[in-house]
Every structure is written in structure tokens, then in C-alpha cells.
Design a protein around this motif. Structure first.
Motif, PDB file in Angstrom:
ATOM      1  N   ARG A  57     -10.562  -3.343  -1.944  1.00  0.00           N
ATOM      2  CA  ARG A  57     -10.225  -2.947  -0.580  1.00  0.00           C
ATOM      3  C   ARG A  57      -8.713  -2.872  -0.468  1.00  0.00           C
ATOM      4  NH1 ARG A  57     -13.609  -4.971   4.223  1.00  0.00           N
ATOM      5  NH2 ARG A  57     -12.528  -4.018   5.964  1.00  0.00           N
ATOM      6  N   PHE A  58      -8.231  -1.778   0.140  1.00  0.00           N
ATOM      7  CA  PHE A  58      -6.793  -1.634   0.355  1.00  0.00           C
ATOM      8  C   PHE A  58      -6.563  -0.672   1.503  1.00  0.00           C
ATOM      9  CE2 PHE A  58      -2.537   0.079  -0.516  1.00  0.00           C
ATOM     10  CZ  PHE A  58      -1.829  -1.108  -0.639  1.00  0.00           C
ATOM     11  N   ASN A  59      -5.689  -1.046   2.401  1.00  0.00           N
ATOM     12  CA  ASN A  59      -5.219  -0.175   3.472  1.00  0.00           C
ATOM     13  C   ASN A  59      -6.360   0.355   4.353  1.00  0.00           C
ATOM     14  OD1 ASN A  59      -2.755   0.626   4.553  1.00  0.00           O
ATOM     15  ND2 ASN A  59      -2.898   2.675   3.687  1.00  0.00           N
ATOM     16  N   GLY A  60      -7.330  -0.515   4.632  1.00  0.00           N
ATOM     17  CA  GLY A  60      -8.419  -0.138   5.520  1.00  0.00           C
ATOM     18  C   GLY A  60      -9.521   0.673   4.875  1.00  0.00           C
ATOM     19  N   ILE A  61      -9.517   0.771   3.562  1.00  0.00           N
ATOM     20  CA  ILE A  61     -10.551   1.509   2.831  1.00  0.00           C
ATOM     21  C   ILE A  61     -11.170   0.558   1.805  1.00  0.00           C
ATOM     22  CG2 ILE A  61     -11.080   3.505   1.379  1.00  0.00           C
ATOM     23  CD1 ILE A  61      -9.969   4.344   4.098  1.00  0.00           C
ATOM     24  N   GLU A  62     -12.497   0.519   1.783  1.00  0.00           N
ATOM     25  CA  GLU A  62     -13.212  -0.267   0.780  1.00  0.00           C
ATOM     26  C   GLU A  62     -13.702   0.690  -0.294  1.00  0.00           C
ATOM     27  OE1 GLU A  62     -16.742  -3.619   0.495  1.00  0.00           O
ATOM     28  OE2 GLU A  62     -16.685  -2.317   2.252  1.00  0.00           O
ATOM     29  N   TYR A  63     -13.479   0.322  -1.562  1.00  0.00           N
ATOM     30  CA  TYR A  63     -13.840   1.183  -2.681  1.00  0.00           C
ATOM     31  C   TYR A  63     -14.967   0.557  -3.486  1.00  0.00           C
ATOM     32  CZ  TYR A  63      -9.441   3.484  -1.637  1.00  0.00           C
ATOM     33  OH  TYR A  63      -8.424   4.151  -0.996  1.00  0.00           O
ATOM     34  N   PHE A  64     -15.884   1.414  -3.921  1.00  0.00           N
ATOM     35  CA  PHE A  64     -16.979   1.022  -4.807  1.00  0.00           C
ATOM     36  C   PHE A  64     -16.842   1.878  -6.059  1.00  0.00           C
ATOM     37  CE2 PHE A  64     -18.320   0.561  -0.434  1.00  0.00           C
ATOM     38  CZ  PHE A  64     -18.807  -0.735  -0.402  1.00  0.00           C
ATOM     39  N   HIS A  65     -16.776   1.233  -7.216  1.00  0.00           N
ATOM     40  CA  HIS A  65     -16.603   1.934  -8.491  1.00  0.00           C
ATOM     41  C   HIS A  65     -17.885   1.790  -9.318  1.00  0.00           C
ATOM     42  CE1 HIS A  65     -12.228   2.234  -7.863  1.00  0.00           C
ATOM     43  NE2 HIS A  65     -12.386   1.073  -7.270  1.00  0.00           N
ATOM     44  N   LEU A 124      10.641   6.814  -0.181  1.00  0.00           N
ATOM     45  CA  LEU A 124       9.404   6.643  -0.933  1.00  0.00           C
ATOM     46  C   LEU A 124       9.571   5.606  -2.038  1.00  0.00           C
ATOM     47  CD1 LEU A 124       6.477   7.490  -1.330  1.00  0.00           C
ATOM     48  CD2 LEU A 124       7.270   9.420  -2.673  1.00  0.00           C
ATOM     49  N   ILE A 125      10.589   5.764  -2.834  1.00  0.00           N
ATOM     50  CA  ILE A 125      10.820   4.826  -3.944  1.00  0.00           C
ATOM     51  C   ILE A 125      11.189   3.439  -3.415  1.00  0.00           C
ATOM     52  CG2 ILE A 125      12.286   4.335  -5.963  1.00  0.00           C
ATOM     53  CD1 ILE A 125      10.146   6.534  -6.350  1.00  0.00           C
ATOM     54  N   GLU A 126      11.984   3.372  -2.345  1.00  0.00           N
ATOM     55  CA  GLU A 126      12.374   2.074  -1.777  1.00  0.00           C
ATOM     56  C   GLU A 126      11.154   1.276  -1.311  1.00  0.00           C
ATOM     57  OE1 GLU A 126      15.428   0.772  -1.849  1.00  0.00           O
ATOM     58  OE2 GLU A 126      16.066   2.592  -2.884  1.00  0.00           O
ATOM     59  N   ILE A 127      10.239   1.959  -0.651  1.00  0.00           N
ATOM     60  CA  ILE A 127       9.025   1.308  -0.153  1.00  0.00           C
ATOM     61  C   ILE A 127       8.188   0.796  -1.319  1.00  0.00           C
ATOM     62  CG2 ILE A 127       6.834   1.730   1.055  1.00  0.00           C
ATOM     63  CD1 ILE A 127       8.488   3.862   2.714  1.00  0.00           C
ATOM     64  N   VAL A 128       7.992   1.646  -2.315  1.00  0.00           N
ATOM     65  CA  VAL A 128       7.185   1.265  -3.477  1.00  0.00           C
ATOM     66  C   VAL A 128       7.879   0.157  -4.271  1.00  0.00           C
ATOM     67  CG1 VAL A 128       6.209   2.111  -5.653  1.00  0.00           C
ATOM     68  CG2 VAL A 128       6.041   3.504  -3.573  1.00  0.00           C
ATOM     69  N   GLN A 129       9.191   0.245  -4.398  1.00  0.00           N
ATOM     70  CA  GLN A 129       9.918  -0.786  -5.141  1.00  0.00           C
ATOM     71  C   GLN A 129       9.824  -2.149  -4.450  1.00  0.00           C
ATOM     72  OE1 GLN A 129      10.208  -0.116  -8.089  1.00  0.00           O
ATOM     73  NE2 GLN A 129      12.300   0.431  -8.607  1.00  0.00           N
ATOM     74  N   ALA A 144       2.845  -8.461  -1.003  1.00  0.00           N
ATOM     75  CA  ALA A 144       3.711  -7.364  -1.442  1.00  0.00           C
ATOM     76  C   ALA A 144       3.596  -6.176  -0.483  1.00  0.00           C
ATOM     77  CB  ALA A 144       3.347  -6.950  -2.865  1.00  0.00           C
ATOM     78  N   HIS A 145       2.403  -5.926   0.008  1.00  0.00           N
ATOM     79  CA  HIS A 145       2.170  -4.848   0.967  1.00  0.00           C
ATOM     80  C   HIS A 145       2.968  -5.112   2.250  1.00  0.00           C
ATOM     81  CE1 HIS A 145      -1.187  -2.108   2.845  1.00  0.00           C
ATOM     82  NE2 HIS A 145       0.010  -1.715   3.189  1.00  0.00           N
ATOM     83  N   CYS A 146       2.984  -6.353   2.709  1.00  0.00           N
ATOM     84  CA  CYS A 146       3.774  -6.732   3.903  1.00  0.00           C
ATOM     85  C   CYS A 146       5.260  -6.503   3.668  1.00  0.00           C
ATOM     86  CB  CYS A 146       3.521  -8.185   4.277  1.00  0.00           C
ATOM     87  SG  CYS A 146       1.910  -8.479   5.019  1.00  0.00           S
ATOM     88  N   ALA A 147       5.737  -6.819   2.479  1.00  0.00           N
ATOM     89  CA  ALA A 147       7.160  -6.597   2.164  1.00  0.00           C
ATOM     90  C   ALA A 147       7.495  -5.112   2.219  1.00  0.00           C
ATOM     91  CB  ALA A 147       7.489  -7.169   0.783  1.00  0.00           C
ATOM     92  N   ALA A 148       6.617  -4.277   1.706  1.00  0.00           N
ATOM     93  CA  ALA A 148       6.841  -2.833   1.756  1.00  0.00           C
ATOM     94  C   ALA A 148       6.807  -2.332   3.202  1.00  0.00           C
ATOM     95  CB  ALA A 148       5.791  -2.112   0.915  1.00  0.00           C
ATOM     96  N   ALA A 149       5.921  -2.902   4.013  1.00  0.00           N
ATOM     97  CA  ALA A 149       5.830  -2.518   5.430  1.00  0.00           C
ATOM     98  C   ALA A 149       7.111  -2.877   6.177  1.00  0.00           C
ATOM     99  CB  ALA A 149       4.628  -3.183   6.083  1.00  0.00           C
ATOM    100  N   LYS A 150       7.747  -3.965   5.782  1.00  0.00           N
ATOM    101  CA  LYS A 150       9.023  -4.346   6.420  1.00  0.00           C
ATOM    102  C   LYS A 150      10.103  -3.308   6.146  1.00  0.00           C
ATOM    103  CE  LYS A 150       8.121  -9.260   6.557  1.00  0.00           C
ATOM    104  NZ  LYS A 150       8.394 -10.576   5.978  1.00  0.00           N
ATOM    105  N   PRO A 162       3.348   0.195  10.391  1.00  0.00           N
ATOM    106  CA  PRO A 162       4.072   0.269   9.116  1.00  0.00           C
ATOM    107  C   PRO A 162       3.235  -0.141   7.903  1.00  0.00           C
ATOM    108  CG  PRO A 162       4.993  -1.447  10.536  1.00  0.00           C
ATOM    109  CD  PRO A 162       3.960  -0.730  11.333  1.00  0.00           C
ATOM    110  N   MET A 163       2.205  -0.969   8.087  1.00  0.00           N
ATOM    111  CA  MET A 163       1.345  -1.355   6.966  1.00  0.00           C
ATOM    112  C   MET A 163       0.619  -0.129   6.409  1.00  0.00           C
ATOM    113  SD  MET A 163       1.416  -4.577   6.060  1.00  0.00           S
ATOM    114  CE  MET A 163      -0.142  -5.086   5.386  1.00  0.00           C
ATOM    115  N   THR A 164       0.091   0.714   7.297  1.00  0.00           N
ATOM    116  CA  THR A 164      -0.596   1.921   6.841  1.00  0.00           C
ATOM    117  C   THR A 164       0.382   2.845   6.142  1.00  0.00           C
ATOM    118  OG1 THR A 164      -2.294   1.803   8.542  1.00  0.00           O
ATOM    119  CG2 THR A 164      -1.872   3.976   7.600  1.00  0.00           C
ATOM    120  N   TRP A 165       1.564   3.013   6.711  1.00  0.00           N
ATOM    121  CA  TRP A 165       2.557   3.910   6.119  1.00  0.00           C
ATOM    122  C   TRP A 165       2.971   3.408   4.739  1.00  0.00           C
ATOM    123  CZ3 TRP A 165       5.760   7.841   8.855  1.00  0.00           C
ATOM    124  CH2 TRP A 165       5.108   8.305  10.005  1.00  0.00           C
ATOM    125  N   ALA A 166       3.223   2.116   4.606  1.00  0.00           N
ATOM    126  CA  ALA A 166       3.574   1.557   3.298  1.00  0.00           C
ATOM    127  C   ALA A 166       2.411   1.710   2.324  1.00  0.00           C
ATOM    128  CB  ALA A 166       3.960   0.082   3.444  1.00  0.00           C
TER     129      ALA A 166
END
Length: 191
Positions: A57-65, A124-129, A144-150, A162-166
């Protein structure tokens, strides 16, 4: 039953291993709440499809593989027929298949707009970094996701989520530049 020559382990697998061993991926919009009965129905269905399925699960989406395409198709049909997507945060309302299709289309447009903003703002790179740095320090994905959202919030305080955007930026980098993306971790993808 179809057989794979590779041995499948229930322990830790990197995202690259999951993608290679379980190429049939199904996504469920998971922004609202499921009842325990709904969660049980999902667990029962995925286990009946393939005992060795993987999920996340990530960013409001649940994945089944799953290992095979027909397994993914069966799960996708089950989620729609049983109305198990949840589109609205905090809501238990079951959407129609048309609502789900419209939301997937909206999410695709939103993703493109977010990536366009991140590129034009040269962030883009700053957020991912920011995400990668936290993971390198041993942080969990959510931290880590919260840090990118900041970073997103600092650049543009008017952004409502900002969480969704990150998350969109993180998912893009992980999908498009997987080897570089995971080199942030101590053993390259062993988190």
C-alpha cells in the motif's frame, strides 16, 4: 496449473523481485474505510487466487501482485463487482464501477499535473532525494514519505495535500529509475 521454475519465498523481496516474480499487478483505490467483513472477503479471494500473492500500500492505493495475468484479471473483476474500492477518505461508501473508472481517469490527470509542476519548479529530484535520504538513514517508507511531503509544502504552501504530491514523485522515480532510486539503501533495496 502453471508452474514457475523460480522458487518463491514468503520472506522479504525487493520491489524489483516482486515485479519480476509477480508481474500481474492489480490496484485498489484505498482512501476510505473497509469493514472487517470486506477485508476478510478480500483476503479470502486473494488466497483462493494464489496462496503466494504479494501486496502493498502506498499513497492511498493498495496493490495486489500475482504470478499470472489471469489471476490479476480475476482480482480486478472481484474488486469491481464487490464494490471494494474506496474513493473518499474516511468514507465507507462503495462506489459504482463508473465512479471507479472516473476516479482512475482523474488520478491519471492529477499525476500528470503534479509531475509537470515538479519538473517546472525543478523540484522533482529534490522531493525524491528527501525520500531517498531518509531511507538511507534507516527510516521507514512512511517517515521518508513525510520528509518528501515537507519539501513540497516548503516550496508551495498552497498545495492542499503534499503527501499525495510527494507520493506521485516518489512512485514516478521508483518506476522510471528503479536502480538509481534504490541505491539509497545500504544493501540496494534491502530495507
Amino acid at each position: 496449473m502453471e508452474q514457475r521454475k523460480e522458487r518463491v519465498f514468503r520472506g522479504y523481496l525487493s520491489s524489483a523481485d516482486v515485479e519480476r516474480l509477480y508481474p500481474a499487478r492489480v490496484a485498489r483505490i484505498a482512501r476510505g474505510e473497509l469493514t472487517y467483513a470486506d477485508k476478510g472477503r478480500i483476503n479470502e479471494e486473494v488466497s483462493s487466487i494464489d496462496q503466494e500473492w504479494r501486496g502493498g500500500r502506498f499513497n492511498g492505493i493498495e496493490y495486489f501482485h500475482f504470478r499470472f495475468p489471469h489471476q490479476g484479471a480475476r482480482m480486478a473483476a472481484f474488486l469491481l463487482k464487490q464494490r471494494l474500492h474506496r474513493l473518499v477518505p474516511g468514507s465507507g461508501r462503495a462506489p459504482t464501477p463508473e465512479d471507479v473508472d472516473a476516479e482512475w481517469a482523474r488520478l491519471a490527470r492529477e499525476r500528470e499535473a503534479i509531475l509537470s509542476w515538479a519538473r517546472s519548479a525543478r523540484m522533482l529530484i529534490e522531493i525524491v532525494q528527501a525520500y531517498r535520504f531518509e531511507r538511507r538513514q534507516g527510516a521507514l517508507s512512511s517517515t521518508a514519505h513525510c520528509a518528501a511531503a515537507k519539501v513540497v509544502e516548503k516550496v508551495d504552501p498552497s498545495i492542499g495535500d503534499p503527501m499525495t504530491w510527494a507520493g506521485v514523485c516518489i512512485e514516478w522515480a521508483e518506476r522510471e529509475h528503479r536502480q538509481w532510486f534504490w541505491r539509497c539503501t545500504r544493501d540496494h533495496q534491502l530495507l
